[in-house]
Write a protein that holds these residues in place. Structure first.
Motif, PDB file in Angstrom:
ATOM      1  N   UNK A 285       0.822  -1.204   0.000  1.00 24.61           N
ATOM      2  CA  UNK A 285       0.000   0.000   0.000  1.00 24.61           C
ATOM      3  C   UNK A 285       0.860   1.260   0.000  1.00 24.61           C
ATOM      4  N   UNK A 286       0.459   2.243  -0.802  1.00 25.22           N
ATOM      5  CA  UNK A 286       1.238   3.465  -0.914  1.00 25.22           C
ATOM      6  C   UNK A 286       2.244   3.388  -2.042  1.00 25.22           C
ATOM      7  N   UNK A 287       2.486   2.179  -2.575  1.00 27.50           N
ATOM      8  CA  UNK A 287       3.405   2.033  -3.712  1.00 27.50           C
ATOM      9  C   UNK A 287       2.637   1.458  -4.908  1.00 27.50           C
ATOM     10  N   UNK A 288       2.195   0.207  -4.793  1.00 29.51           N
ATOM     11  CA  UNK A 288       1.479  -0.409  -5.913  1.00 29.51           C
ATOM     12  C   UNK A 288      -0.031  -0.313  -5.783  1.00 29.51           C
ATOM     13  N   UNK A 289      -0.480   0.337  -4.759  1.00 31.95           N
ATOM     14  CA  UNK A 289      -1.899   0.601  -4.571  1.00 31.95           C
ATOM     15  C   UNK A 289      -2.022   1.823  -3.694  1.00 31.95           C
ATOM     16  N   UNK A 290      -3.210   2.399  -3.602  1.00 32.56           N
ATOM     17  CA  UNK A 290      -3.371   3.543  -2.709  1.00 32.56           C
ATOM     18  C   UNK A 290      -2.993   3.185  -1.271  1.00 32.56           C
ATOM     19  N   UNK A 291      -2.644   4.205  -0.519  1.00 33.08           N
ATOM     20  CA  UNK A 291      -2.169   3.996   0.849  1.00 33.08           C
ATOM     21  C   UNK A 291      -3.316   3.675   1.807  1.00 33.08           C
ATOM     22  N   UNK A 292      -4.541   3.857   1.350  1.00 38.80           N
ATOM     23  CA  UNK A 292      -5.685   3.498   2.185  1.00 38.80           C
ATOM     24  C   UNK A 292      -6.102   2.060   1.872  1.00 38.80           C
ATOM     25  N   UNK A 323      -6.196 -14.439  -5.476  1.00 36.98           N
ATOM     26  CA  UNK A 323      -5.211 -14.230  -4.431  1.00 36.98           C
ATOM     27  C   UNK A 323      -5.238 -12.823  -3.872  1.00 36.98           C
ATOM     28  N   UNK A 324      -4.681 -12.686  -2.706  1.00 40.00           N
ATOM     29  CA  UNK A 324      -4.542 -11.377  -2.077  1.00 40.00           C
ATOM     30  C   UNK A 324      -3.221 -11.320  -1.337  1.00 40.00           C
ATOM     31  N   UNK A 325      -2.462 -10.263  -1.580  1.00 44.43           N
ATOM     32  CA  UNK A 325      -1.256 -10.031  -0.799  1.00 44.43           C
ATOM     33  C   UNK A 325      -1.135  -8.533  -0.611  1.00 44.43           C
ATOM     34  N   UNK A 326      -1.568  -8.076   0.523  1.00 41.99           N
ATOM     35  CA  UNK A 326      -1.620  -6.641   0.772  1.00 41.99           C
ATOM     36  C   UNK A 326      -0.770  -6.317   1.987  1.00 41.99           C
ATOM     37  N   UNK A 327       0.204  -5.449   1.805  1.00 42.54           N
ATOM     38  CA  UNK A 327       1.074  -5.110   2.919  1.00 42.54           C
ATOM     39  C   UNK A 327       1.087  -3.607   3.159  1.00 42.54           C
ATOM     40  N   UNK A 328       1.636  -3.240   4.285  1.00 42.24           N
ATOM     41  CA  UNK A 328       1.699  -1.842   4.711  1.00 42.24           C
ATOM     42  C   UNK A 328       3.156  -1.394   4.680  1.00 42.24           C
TER      43      UNK A 328
ATOM     44  N   UNK B 466      -1.006   3.719   8.404  1.00 44.43           N
ATOM     45  CA  UNK B 466      -0.578   2.407   8.886  1.00 44.43           C
ATOM     46  C   UNK B 466      -0.129   2.465  10.339  1.00 44.43           C
ATOM     47  N   UNK B 467      -0.370   1.366  11.029  1.00 45.72           N
ATOM     48  CA  UNK B 467       0.131   1.267  12.399  1.00 45.72           C
ATOM     49  C   UNK B 467       1.652   1.216  12.377  1.00 45.72           C
ATOM     50  N   UNK B 468       2.254   1.991  13.241  1.00 46.95           N
ATOM     51  CA  UNK B 468       3.709   2.050  13.337  1.00 46.95           C
ATOM     52  C   UNK B 468       4.131   1.270  14.583  1.00 46.95           C
ATOM     53  N   UNK B 469       4.697   0.089  14.377  1.00 53.31           N
ATOM     54  CA  UNK B 469       5.144  -0.731  15.509  1.00 53.31           C
ATOM     55  C   UNK B 469       6.554  -0.317  15.890  1.00 53.31           C
ATOM     56  N   UNK B 470       6.699   0.243  17.095  1.00 53.14           N
ATOM     57  CA  UNK B 470       8.002   0.767  17.520  1.00 53.14           C
ATOM     58  C   UNK B 470       9.072  -0.316  17.582  1.00 53.14           C
ATOM     59  N   UNK B 471       8.689  -1.519  18.013  1.00 50.88           N
ATOM     60  CA  UNK B 471       9.700  -2.545  18.265  1.00 50.88           C
ATOM     61  C   UNK B 471       9.871  -3.527  17.118  1.00 50.88           C
ATOM     62  N   UNK B 472       9.119  -3.317  16.040  1.00 56.22           N
ATOM     63  CA  UNK B 472       9.343  -4.123  14.839  1.00 56.22           C
ATOM     64  C   UNK B 472      10.425  -3.454  14.004  1.00 56.22           C
ATOM     65  N   UNK B 473      11.423  -4.224  13.634  1.00 53.26           N
ATOM     66  CA  UNK B 473      12.461  -3.717  12.740  1.00 53.26           C
ATOM     67  C   UNK B 473      12.148  -4.209  11.334  1.00 53.26           C
ATOM     68  N   UNK B 474      11.826  -3.244  10.447  1.00 46.92           N
ATOM     69  CA  UNK B 474      11.479  -3.608   9.076  1.00 46.92           C
ATOM     70  C   UNK B 474      12.574  -3.210   8.090  1.00 46.92           C
ATOM     71  N   UNK B 475      13.713  -2.815   8.597  1.00 47.89           N
ATOM     72  CA  UNK B 475      14.817  -2.443   7.722  1.00 47.89           C
ATOM     73  C   UNK B 475      15.357  -3.642   6.955  1.00 47.89           C
ATOM     74  N   UNK B 476      16.123  -3.349   5.935  1.00 43.77           N
ATOM     75  CA  UNK B 476      16.777  -4.452   5.223  1.00 43.77           C
ATOM     76  C   UNK B 476      17.878  -5.042   6.087  1.00 43.77           C
ATOM     77  N   UNK B 477      18.346  -6.214   5.691  1.00 47.06           N
ATOM     78  CA  UNK B 477      19.260  -6.958   6.550  1.00 47.06           C
ATOM     79  C   UNK B 477      20.587  -6.221   6.714  1.00 47.06           C
TER      80      UNK B 477
END
Lengths: 532, 532
Positions: A285-292, A323-328, B466-477
């Motif tokens: 979301x926000x890249x390949x689809x709207x952010x909402x 299929x569905x694959x929707x991420x934030x 989007x919910x912002x999870x403080x303790x989730x690390x979503x950075x690249x490796x």
């Protein structure tokens, strides 16, 4: 208050002041007959070939919201249209069907895509080479498959590295032995040491040889898809495949609203042979689809429904899975995030939309952005997977093994996730409500203030009463320390290594095996090495 | 297929062959305006005082099953009865109400307990000393509170040890700053270095002094409950408390079917003062209830409904919360297990039963048998907590910090769990479906095959999407490795230490503070030290 002691644990949350911990040693138990008195070995559950769901669907969104999303999808298809690029044959198919084709833009009248999807089976079986492993896809059936696609692998001792064929074969052998994975997928990890142009042959052969669960075929290029179908014909017989699905392809649209020839050619190869196609809009979301989230769900429905319509033009009645694959994404870095509430919601809503469309649904799975099989990985995976399971997805790819947003397959993550899948199976099987479940007899034997530990009802039921999680350690802290203070990842490392030691190949007809090997050898001679 | 690159990630699950990973560095971004271009600091979300649920309840069990469970509960109350021991006054109250009292066994005619519960409020507010922190309990409100009761604590550097008062005060200060914990509970860990006979005074004072969220009072002995209510009178005023709930007690029945005087005396102290009582049957299936889940749920309903009836005899209209705590056991060792599918189901079903009874529900929470905040802990906690949240529990104790089956409070576990609670809050708030959410304008700006990264709709919405999870690390490796390859536990350790550094006490009226301190000092002089 005189709290009951259970292995020495004070059994009341409001009186846990002594800190005595539970112990499985027999000292305090006395002579009571009790399930605890029996030494037990870890046992592998004999799991069913797939989940037969017994619980209601969770209707997250009301009628008005669902209609709005369906209306938006129709609007996208009719007004905006989808691009179908690099495959003139696909455009011909659309033109013959009466679509509005303008260059590479394809628009359909409102309702046409939905109408075309009606010929797709709402439920079908994928046949495995071991008939006991056949899976049913659609309706109230749910099928779990491992992670698909990572170029990297990680294990506790070997660290992170590019996946090799040796890793791949080990992963196939592990998946074969995990009772709650009903399907073995395909690219459990990329065998990066093999040429891209040839590795599909080794992967498909490995699934056929080292496993007997149903699996997928390659899709990255038309001839690779064809090789997969041709190998399936060797294994299952060409005639049998005219009427039975034995292999499927899993493709992504290029969101937003772009379908390339990987998808349309896979549809022609797989659906043309009456095999299945899984079509997955892969939307961050926000890249390949709207952010909402609502808009991205509607876009996903539009894209998948449009390709579903295309599959039915190729061959009416061919199995199609929506299929569905929707991420934030992270606000801090813009990186994709997984297992977050927006995707949890999307899993629940897309389940409703797929049931209204009347086609099976694919979602994934045990997703996470974590690099390790740690608490973040488990929290994100659990929320993602539980919502997928509750949402009623019929085919759940990435149900085990996914790390790093799909860039890395974790050996430990694979077996930890699979252990939890057993718990979801039990939840999906519902709550028994018969006389035995209500246990009135037990109250004749056990007075108020007594205990049920050794009573007849407990003895008759305890072996099947509760899900046994192999990788959960529920011992007291002293015992856990005596056993080496192992965390979940360490126990998982030992478990998958043991599975590899225990592995036995399922029997495969020697003539078929030789024919498959000959096919692979011949094709490898024909195809030049290529690394793209 | 030409996959879109997103920070260098190949954005297609079926073409993840390059292994290029995402990077927040600006090299590839060019001059597009984009949310990614903004440097962002971690921000603490300003969370609401409690959750106002916007999503439907999940009706897990059908009408027939619910009626069976209610019938079984009535059967238990009428035919088997409950033991009420060690409190002759409680038996007098039952006799006056027309119950069948035989020795210490109390039986009620079918329907009488349910009828008595009708005078309990279906919804009420617990008032905090900071009015912005008042919580609403019941209906579609949901309130999250931390772990309650562990004698041990564990943190990454300090290891496992008996809880001390210093630990306890730190935990209160951390909870005060966690936005998704709406309530601070009471015994976040036992301050084991203080005499049992006096520590309730220090605990209640600490909650009043170092926090401004609503909290619970002591229940382990009648005078300790009374001290808690008396201290609340100093803080809130005796008159105010005649009409407002400012403190509650949380008690366990002694399952099966035994209610001791801790419970009945707490009911007389708390409900007698028009304050709230949470009544929780604490059932490990196979020990304190039948090993079949349906029977244990019915028993829990019978026990809690019976005590609920008792609270209404003490004072009609006093707040009563029906509780449920149902766990399973390991077949291998007999040890209690948590987060397993049977308790997931019980959370969903008890939610239905509580709504039919018309009283608020308490469940817990982020439960696990794990000794560490590892993958096991997170998986078990997530499934337990998500089902509790979906089930509609109005007050969720143990929502953060629980380890080792409740024997240990984890400092890291506390902040990791609380981070996930924010995600559940977002899920419970539902899916916006307005025009902005459907984003049709965005498709005027973004063509098929384009991207939404910098479009006006994304720019207008990304900060709240989007919910912002403080303790989730979503950075690249690579970035994660550069930052020290920290797992979730290590990041959590740093987070709670930072919270303690940042802590500022909420203002407290000096006269009231002095009066509270004087009360504590006086009572400590009156009460002899005792360690039980």
């Amino acid at each position: 208050m005189g709290p009951l002691l259970y292995f020495g644990v004070v059994l009341s949350e409001t009186s846990m002041v002594t800190g005595r911990s539970n112990s499985a040693s027999g000292g305090r138990r006395g002579g009571r007959r009790s399930p605890r008195g029996r030494a037990r070995e870890r046992k592998v559950t004999t799991a069913p070939a797939y989940v037969k769901r017994q619980i209601p669907f969770y209707e997250f969104l009301g009628e008005e919201g669902l209609v709005k999303l369906e209306d938006q999808a129709e609007w996208l298809i009719q007004e905006v249209g989808l691009e179908f690029r690099d495959d003139p044959k696909a455009l011909d198919i659309w033109k013959k069907a009466g679509a509005d084709v303008n260059g590479t833009r394809v628009r359909l009248d409102r309702g046409m895509a939905r109408e075309l999807c009606r010929s797709a089976p709402s439920e079908f079986s994928q046949v495995a080479r071991n008939p006991a492993r056949n899976v049913h896809i659609g309706g109230t059936s749910q099928v779990f498959a491992p992670v698909y696609g990572p170029p990297f692998v990680r294990d506790l001792e070997g660290g992170r590295r590019y996946g090799s064929y040796a890793d791949f074969e080990n992963l196939v052998k592990i998946v074969q032995q995990l009772p709650s994975l009903h399907h073995s997928g395909l690219v459990i990890a990329e065998p990066c040491d093999l040429p891209v142009s040839k590795r599909h042959l080794d992967m498909v052969y490995a699934h056929m040889k080292y496993g007997d669960k149903p699996h997928l075929g390659a899709i990255t290029e038309k001839s690779r898809a064809q090789d997969s179908v041709d190998m399936a014909r060797i294994l299952h017989g060409a005639n049998f495949m005219e009427d039975n699905c034995v292999i499927m392809g899993n493709v992504n649209t290029n969101s937003p609203l772009l379908v390339d020839r990987v998808v349309t050619e896979a549809a022609q190869v797989y659906c043309g042979a009456n095999q299945g196609l899984i079509v997955v809009p892969f939307i961050l979301g926000g890249a390949m689809g709207p952010v909402t989230t609502a808009a991205s769900i509607a876009q996903a429905l539009a894209e998948a429904m449009m390709v579903g319509a295309f599959t039915q033009l190729v061959r009416p009645g061919a199995p199609f899975i929506l299929g569905n694959f929707l991420s934030s994404m992270s606000l801090r870095t813009g990186a994709p995030t997984f297992g977050m509430p927006e995707s949890v919601i999307s899993n629940l809503v897309i389940g409703q939309l797929a049931r209204r469309l009347g086609v099976p649904l694919r979602c994934g799975g045990s997703l996470t952005a974590s690099k390790l099989p740690d608490a973040q990985a488990a929290f994100e995976s659990a929320d993602s997977m539980l919502s997928t399971a509750l949402g009623g997805a019929n085919f759940i790819l990435h149900a085990a093994g996914w790390l790093e947003g799909g860039l890395c397959t974790g050996f430990e993550k694979l077996v930890i996730d699979a252990d939890r899948l057993g718990a979801y199976q039990v939840m999906l099987s519902g709550l028994p409500m018969d006389d035995n479940a209500l246990a009135r007899d037990a109250y004749a034997e056990v007075e108020p203030a007594g205990h049920f530990l050794g009573c007849a009802h407990t003895m008759a039921n305890y072996e099947t009463a509760y899900y046994e999680a192999l990788l959960s350690d529920s011992n007291n802290v002293e015992q856990w320390e005596e056993e080496g203070s192992k965390d979940t990842a360490r126990r998982a490392y030992e478990h998958w290594n043991q599975l590899l030691k225990d592995y036995q190949a399922p029997p495969l007809d020697q003539a078929k095996d030789e024919e498959l090997q000959a096919y692979v050898t011949k094709r490898k001679e024909q195809i030049p090495d290529a690394w793209y």
